[in-house]
Motif scaffolding. Sequence first.
Motif, PDB file in Angstrom:
ATOM      1  N   GLY A 104     129.336 -31.442 100.036  1.00  0.00           N
ATOM      2  CA  GLY A 104     129.200 -30.690  98.800  1.00  0.00           C
ATOM      3  C   GLY A 104     128.094 -29.657  98.911  1.00  0.00           C
ATOM      4  O   GLY A 104     127.606 -29.356 100.002  1.00  0.00           O
ATOM      5  N   THR A 105     127.687 -29.092  97.796  1.00  0.00           N
ATOM      6  CA  THR A 105     126.633 -28.087  97.792  1.00  0.00           C
ATOM      7  C   THR A 105     125.268 -28.749  97.608  1.00  0.00           C
ATOM      8  O   THR A 105     125.171 -29.899  97.184  1.00  0.00           O
ATOM      9  N   ILE A 106     124.228 -28.020  97.935  1.00  0.00           N
ATOM     10  CA  ILE A 106     122.866 -28.530  97.767  1.00  0.00           C
ATOM     11  C   ILE A 106     122.547 -28.543  96.273  1.00  0.00           C
ATOM     12  O   ILE A 106     122.640 -27.507  95.609  1.00  0.00           O
ATOM     13  N   PRO A 107     122.184 -29.692  95.698  1.00  0.00           N
ATOM     14  CA  PRO A 107     122.026 -29.791  94.238  1.00  0.00           C
ATOM     15  C   PRO A 107     120.825 -29.022  93.707  1.00  0.00           C
ATOM     16  O   PRO A 107     119.740 -29.036  94.301  1.00  0.00           O
ATOM     17  N   GLU A 108     121.024 -28.377  92.569  1.00  0.00           N
ATOM     18  CA  GLU A 108     119.971 -27.574  91.952  1.00  0.00           C
ATOM     19  C   GLU A 108     118.806 -28.417  91.456  1.00  0.00           C
ATOM     20  O   GLU A 108     117.695 -27.922  91.262  1.00  0.00           O
ATOM     21  N   SER A 109     119.036 -29.698  91.273  1.00  0.00           N
ATOM     22  CA  SER A 109     117.978 -30.574  90.772  1.00  0.00           C
ATOM     23  C   SER A 109     116.769 -30.634  91.696  1.00  0.00           C
ATOM     24  O   SER A 109     115.670 -30.998  91.276  1.00  0.00           O
ATOM     25  N   LEU A 110     116.946 -30.254  92.969  1.00  0.00           N
ATOM     26  CA  LEU A 110     115.808 -30.228  93.882  1.00  0.00           C
ATOM     27  C   LEU A 110     114.729 -29.268  93.400  1.00  0.00           C
ATOM     28  O   LEU A 110     113.560 -29.408  93.773  1.00  0.00           O
ATOM     29  N   SER A 111     115.102 -28.301  92.562  1.00  0.00           N
ATOM     30  CA  SER A 111     114.128 -27.327  92.063  1.00  0.00           C
ATOM     31  C   SER A 111     113.079 -27.973  91.173  1.00  0.00           C
ATOM     32  O   SER A 111     112.023 -27.388  90.929  1.00  0.00           O
ATOM     33  N   ARG A 112     113.342 -29.194  90.675  1.00  0.00           N
ATOM     34  CA  ARG A 112     112.372 -29.872  89.815  1.00  0.00           C
ATOM     35  C   ARG A 112     111.238 -30.506  90.608  1.00  0.00           C
ATOM     36  O   ARG A 112     110.226 -30.917  90.038  1.00  0.00           O
ATOM     37  N   LEU A 113     111.412 -30.614  91.917  1.00  0.00           N
ATOM     38  CA  LEU A 113     110.387 -31.251  92.746  1.00  0.00           C
ATOM     39  C   LEU A 113     109.334 -30.218  93.132  1.00  0.00           C
ATOM     40  O   LEU A 113     109.222 -29.790  94.275  1.00  0.00           O
ATOM     41  N   ARG A 114     108.534 -29.807  92.148  1.00  0.00           N
ATOM     42  CA  ARG A 114     107.621 -28.679  92.327  1.00  0.00           C
ATOM     43  C   ARG A 114     106.524 -28.938  93.351  1.00  0.00           C
ATOM     44  O   ARG A 114     105.909 -28.008  93.855  1.00  0.00           O
ATOM     45  N   ASN A 115     106.222 -30.187  93.641  1.00  0.00           N
ATOM     46  CA  ASN A 115     105.174 -30.502  94.618  1.00  0.00           C
ATOM     47  C   ASN A 115     105.728 -30.788  96.014  1.00  0.00           C
ATOM     48  O   ASN A 115     104.975 -31.174  96.901  1.00  0.00           O
ATOM     49  N   LEU A 116     107.040 -30.588  96.180  1.00  0.00           N
ATOM     50  CA  LEU A 116     107.684 -30.896  97.452  1.00  0.00           C
ATOM     51  C   LEU A 116     107.126 -30.013  98.565  1.00  0.00           C
ATOM     52  O   LEU A 116     107.022 -28.799  98.428  1.00  0.00           O
ATOM     53  N   ARG A 117     106.750 -30.637  99.673  1.00  0.00           N
ATOM     54  CA  ARG A 117     106.210 -29.908 100.816  1.00  0.00           C
ATOM     55  C   ARG A 117     107.133 -29.955 102.032  1.00  0.00           C
ATOM     56  O   ARG A 117     107.051 -29.086 102.893  1.00  0.00           O
ATOM     57  N   TYR A 118     107.996 -30.962 102.098  1.00  0.00           N
ATOM     58  CA  TYR A 118     108.828 -31.159 103.285  1.00  0.00           C
ATOM     59  C   TYR A 118     110.245 -31.453 102.819  1.00  0.00           C
ATOM     60  O   TYR A 118     110.472 -32.421 102.096  1.00  0.00           O
ATOM     61  N   LEU A 119     111.197 -30.625 103.219  1.00  0.00           N
ATOM     62  CA  LEU A 119     112.593 -30.831 102.853  1.00  0.00           C
ATOM     63  C   LEU A 119     113.462 -30.681 104.089  1.00  0.00           C
ATOM     64  O   LEU A 119     113.548 -29.604 104.675  1.00  0.00           O
ATOM     65  N   ALA A 120     114.078 -31.784 104.518  1.00  0.00           N
ATOM     66  CA  ALA A 120     114.945 -31.779 105.697  1.00  0.00           C
ATOM     67  C   ALA A 120     116.329 -32.260 105.296  1.00  0.00           C
ATOM     68  O   ALA A 120     116.535 -33.442 105.051  1.00  0.00           O
ATOM     69  N   LEU A 121     117.277 -31.332 105.206  1.00  0.00           N
ATOM     70  CA  LEU A 121     118.666 -31.652 104.890  1.00  0.00           C
ATOM     71  C   LEU A 121     119.573 -31.301 106.064  1.00  0.00           C
ATOM     72  O   LEU A 121     120.783 -31.138 105.885  1.00  0.00           O
ATOM     73  N   ASP A 122     119.005 -31.210 107.244  1.00  0.00           N
ATOM     74  CA  ASP A 122     119.773 -30.805 108.412  1.00  0.00           C
ATOM     75  C   ASP A 122     120.748 -31.887 108.854  1.00  0.00           C
ATOM     76  O   ASP A 122     120.629 -33.050 108.489  1.00  0.00           O
ATOM     77  N   SER A 123     121.734 -31.467 109.657  1.00  0.00           N
ATOM     78  CA  SER A 123     122.716 -32.370 110.278  1.00  0.00           C
ATOM     79  C   SER A 123     123.502 -33.161 109.238  1.00  0.00           C
ATOM     80  O   SER A 123     123.673 -34.372 109.352  1.00  0.00           O
ATOM     81  N   ASN A 124     123.959 -32.473 108.215  1.00  0.00           N
ATOM     82  CA  ASN A 124     124.862 -33.050 107.224  1.00  0.00           C
ATOM     83  C   ASN A 124     126.112 -32.186 107.147  1.00  0.00           C
ATOM     84  O   ASN A 124     126.449 -31.500 108.123  1.00  0.00           O
ATOM     85  N   SER A 125     126.792 -32.195 106.019  1.00  0.00           N
ATOM     86  CA  SER A 125     128.018 -31.396 105.872  1.00  0.00           C
ATOM     87  C   SER A 125     127.957 -30.554 104.604  1.00  0.00           C
ATOM     88  O   SER A 125     128.963 -30.368 103.916  1.00  0.00           O
ATOM     89  N   PHE A 126     126.782 -30.040 104.285  1.00  0.00           N
ATOM     90  CA  PHE A 126     126.642 -29.210 103.099  1.00  0.00           C
ATOM     91  C   PHE A 126     127.395 -27.893 103.276  1.00  0.00           C
ATOM     92  O   PHE A 126     127.438 -27.321 104.369  1.00  0.00           O
ATOM     93  N   ILE A 127     127.979 -27.408 102.176  1.00  0.00           N
ATOM     94  CA  ILE A 127     128.724 -26.156 102.184  1.00  0.00           C
ATOM     95  C   ILE A 127     128.142 -25.217 101.136  1.00  0.00           C
ATOM     96  O   ILE A 127     127.258 -25.592 100.367  1.00  0.00           O
ATOM     97  N   GLY A 128     128.665 -23.990 101.106  1.00  0.00           N
ATOM     98  CA  GLY A 128     128.231 -23.031 100.107  1.00  0.00           C
ATOM     99  C   GLY A 128     127.008 -22.253 100.560  1.00  0.00           C
ATOM    100  O   GLY A 128     126.551 -22.353 101.695  1.00  0.00           O
ATOM    101  N   ALA A 129     126.472 -21.467  99.635  1.00  0.00           N
ATOM    102  CA  ALA A 129     125.325 -20.610  99.933  1.00  0.00           C
ATOM    103  C   ALA A 129     124.016 -21.384  99.835  1.00  0.00           C
ATOM    104  O   ALA A 129     123.944 -22.439  99.197  1.00  0.00           O
ATOM    105  N   ILE A 130     122.988 -20.862 100.467  1.00  0.00           N
ATOM    106  CA  ILE A 130     121.647 -21.412 100.297  1.00  0.00           C
ATOM    107  C   ILE A 130     121.217 -21.109  98.867  1.00  0.00           C
ATOM    108  O   ILE A 130     121.215 -19.957  98.447  1.00  0.00           O
TER     109      ILE A 130
END
Length: 283
Positions: A104-130
């Motif tokens: 599926g697509t990368i969920p917009e809810s990640l935008s709520r994690l304002r203190n996030l410093r490290y995000l690794a979503l590699d090696s999956n099957s995400f589709i759509g635009a960044i």
Amino acid sequence: MLASWRAATAGAHCYWPYVGCDSAGRVTSLAPASTGIIGPIPDAIGGLSSLAHLDISNNIIFEVFPTAPYHCASLRYLNLSLSHLTGKLPDDIGHGLSGNEFNGTIPESLSRLRNLRYLALDSNSFIGAIPAFFSSLHNIRYLSLDSNSLTGAIPMSLYSLHNLRYLSLDSNSLTGAIPTFLSSLHNLRNLRNLTHLWLSGNNFYGAIPMSIGRLPSLMELYLDNNNLTGEIPASIGRLPSLTNLVLSSNHLTGTLPPELGKDSPALSYVSVDNNELTGRIPE
């Protein structure tokens, strides 16, 4: 794995190799990574109110994204990578999720994690635009989206990530001029801390912007296996921190910039094979 457990002893859980506790005996860390666990994550983990670090990576979980960690109010680090998780990434949770089978697509809810410093979503099957919402993650330093099926151009939302150190978008189906966000001096100032730029294995085309040579902290530049044309900008050879330069398997022409190796003293690896370069190798 449970051989060292001594349940009859008071506070025994704090002496188990995979558990860390505070002075009051409350569990603050649970890290049985790479221990051969098979099966779902138990709901009881959600009752660990002081749990700050949870690492169950490289096991065989075989389920959709677990909900138990939602209840861990103190959680700061979560790593479920390489655990055979499937299905869509939920709309209300976050990071350390590489090497699974999310789609599926990368969920917009990640935008709520304002203190996030490290995000690794590699090696999956995400589709759509960044997604454009990455602009709200002002504290992010490490962003890895490689080895998915993402399409479209690099979004302008990445321009404002002034804390970003590592950006990996390798092995997707991204297109457009490369990289458009490096063509503006304003954006270059925002990316002054960028050390690693990995954009290999996409469908980027056009020339390499000369302005890419104005990233003072850049150490690794990987643009191989695209459809780049034109000459290698001399400014790249002047990058003071550059150690690795990989431009192979494109349609680059001209000669290697004589600045390579002269003005970039840290340079230790250069790969430009499978291009249309001519001339002599700089001395």
